[in-house]
Design an enzyme around this catalytic site. Sequence first.
Site, PDB file in Angstrom:
ATOM      1  N   ASP A  52      97.556  59.677  70.439  1.00 38.77           N
ATOM      2  CA  ASP A  52      97.333  61.126  69.577  1.00 38.77           C
ATOM      3  C   ASP A  52      97.107  62.090  70.135  1.00 38.77           C
ATOM      4  OD1 ASP A  52      95.041  60.509  68.616  1.00 38.77           O
ATOM      5  OD2 ASP A  52      96.417  59.927  66.803  1.00 38.77           O
ATOM      6  N   SER A  53      96.158  62.243  71.238  1.00 37.16           N
ATOM      7  CA  SER A  53      95.530  63.518  72.415  1.00 37.16           C
ATOM      8  C   SER A  53      96.822  63.839  72.626  1.00 37.16           C
ATOM      9  CB  SER A  53      94.515  62.829  72.758  1.00 37.16           C
ATOM     10  OG  SER A  53      95.078  61.909  73.572  1.00 37.16           O
ATOM     11  N   ASP A  91      99.177  54.832  69.861  1.00 38.00           N
ATOM     12  CA  ASP A  91      98.599  55.645  68.270  1.00 38.00           C
ATOM     13  C   ASP A  91      99.781  55.467  67.758  1.00 38.00           C
ATOM     14  OD1 ASP A  91      95.818  55.593  68.977  1.00 38.00           O
ATOM     15  OD2 ASP A  91      96.196  57.683  69.676  1.00 38.00           O
ATOM     16  N   LYS A 121      97.009  50.947  67.812  1.00 36.86           N
ATOM     17  CA  LYS A 121      95.866  51.524  67.694  1.00 36.86           C
ATOM     18  C   LYS A 121      96.168  52.417  66.329  1.00 36.86           C
ATOM     19  CE  LYS A 121      93.439  54.552  69.690  1.00 36.86           C
ATOM     20  NZ  LYS A 121      93.084  55.721  69.195  1.00 36.86           N
ATOM     21  N   GLU A 123      93.222  54.072  63.309  1.00 33.53           N
ATOM     22  CA  GLU A 123      92.175  54.476  63.133  1.00 33.53           C
ATOM     23  C   GLU A 123      91.370  53.712  61.910  1.00 33.53           C
ATOM     24  OE1 GLU A 123      91.735  58.779  64.228  1.00 33.53           O
ATOM     25  OE2 GLU A 123      92.368  58.927  65.749  1.00 33.53           O
ATOM     26  N   GLU A 190      84.417  55.539  69.025  1.00 37.31           N
ATOM     27  CA  GLU A 190      84.186  57.340  70.034  1.00 37.31           C
ATOM     28  C   GLU A 190      82.930  57.489  69.723  1.00 37.31           C
ATOM     29  OE1 GLU A 190      87.565  59.396  69.536  1.00 37.31           O
ATOM     30  OE2 GLU A 190      86.767  60.809  70.019  1.00 37.31           O
TER      31      GLU A 190
END
Length: 272
Positions: A52-53, A91, A121, A123, A190
């Site tokens: 999602d970057s 993501d 993925k 978070e 991270e």
Amino acid sequence: MSVHHSEIKRVTTHVLQEMKLRKEKISMLTSYDYSMAKIIDSAGIDVILVGDSASNVMAGHETTLPITLDQMIYHASSVIRAIERALVVVDLPFGSYQGNSKEALSSAIKIMKESGAHAVKLEGGKEIIESVQRILSAGIPVMGHLGLTPQSIYKFGTYIVRAQEEEEAETLIADAKLLEQAGCFALVLEKIPADLAKKVAEEITIPVIGIGAGNGVDGQVLVMHDMLGITHEFSPRFLRRYHNLYEEIKGAVEAYVNDVKSLDFPNEKEQY
Ligand code: KIV
């Protein structure tokens, strides 16, 4: 061409597990479009993360929060059309899984059906474990992500190194074990202290892939635009730049502008 295990025809979650067992490090990069994904896949990358970057590097947002599920599917399906070898993980974007495990499952199913990706993925740890379990129960592989989790940036308030205090480090270890027990196939850590990341990688059996988490983990991930130097204002300590594409592309465009204006381009051989 990659010097490592180029005989692997297709990277799967099982291949990653075997790589951890035989202590072969896993390489992972982000990618968001067809052309770049084709290059990095042919270079032998093991895992492509449609992160999602994309919200930052593709769309220019300050955070990862604005990107939508449909935008992630657009990026992921472009990447999927390019790859022959890499495992593609996508993501789940902010707001598509937190707090409601049924919504989490339908978001994951939509990504898998509409993009053809191989895994998702998410978070977070304990607070999202119900969503992780529900997605896994549908047969969708899940990668976890702990430490600095950019979707929670407004809760943290800053991008500094996470889990430096004992209490947060213990919570992170407990969350890593919870994600492993739930059945996640890998975990991203991270921006946490290298010693802590190494401890996690030693204490859990699934591959741990670090970004700003030192060398004691099972693999590394970077944002492709950062490692190629397309972004140039962002220089955290963990980032190694392999190129300065910002300057190279800028130079090429300046040369093109000059050639057009000076009537040098096109020349006689470049026309019909
Ligand atoms: O979105 C992303 O690029 C990521 C990596 C930084 C791991 O989650």
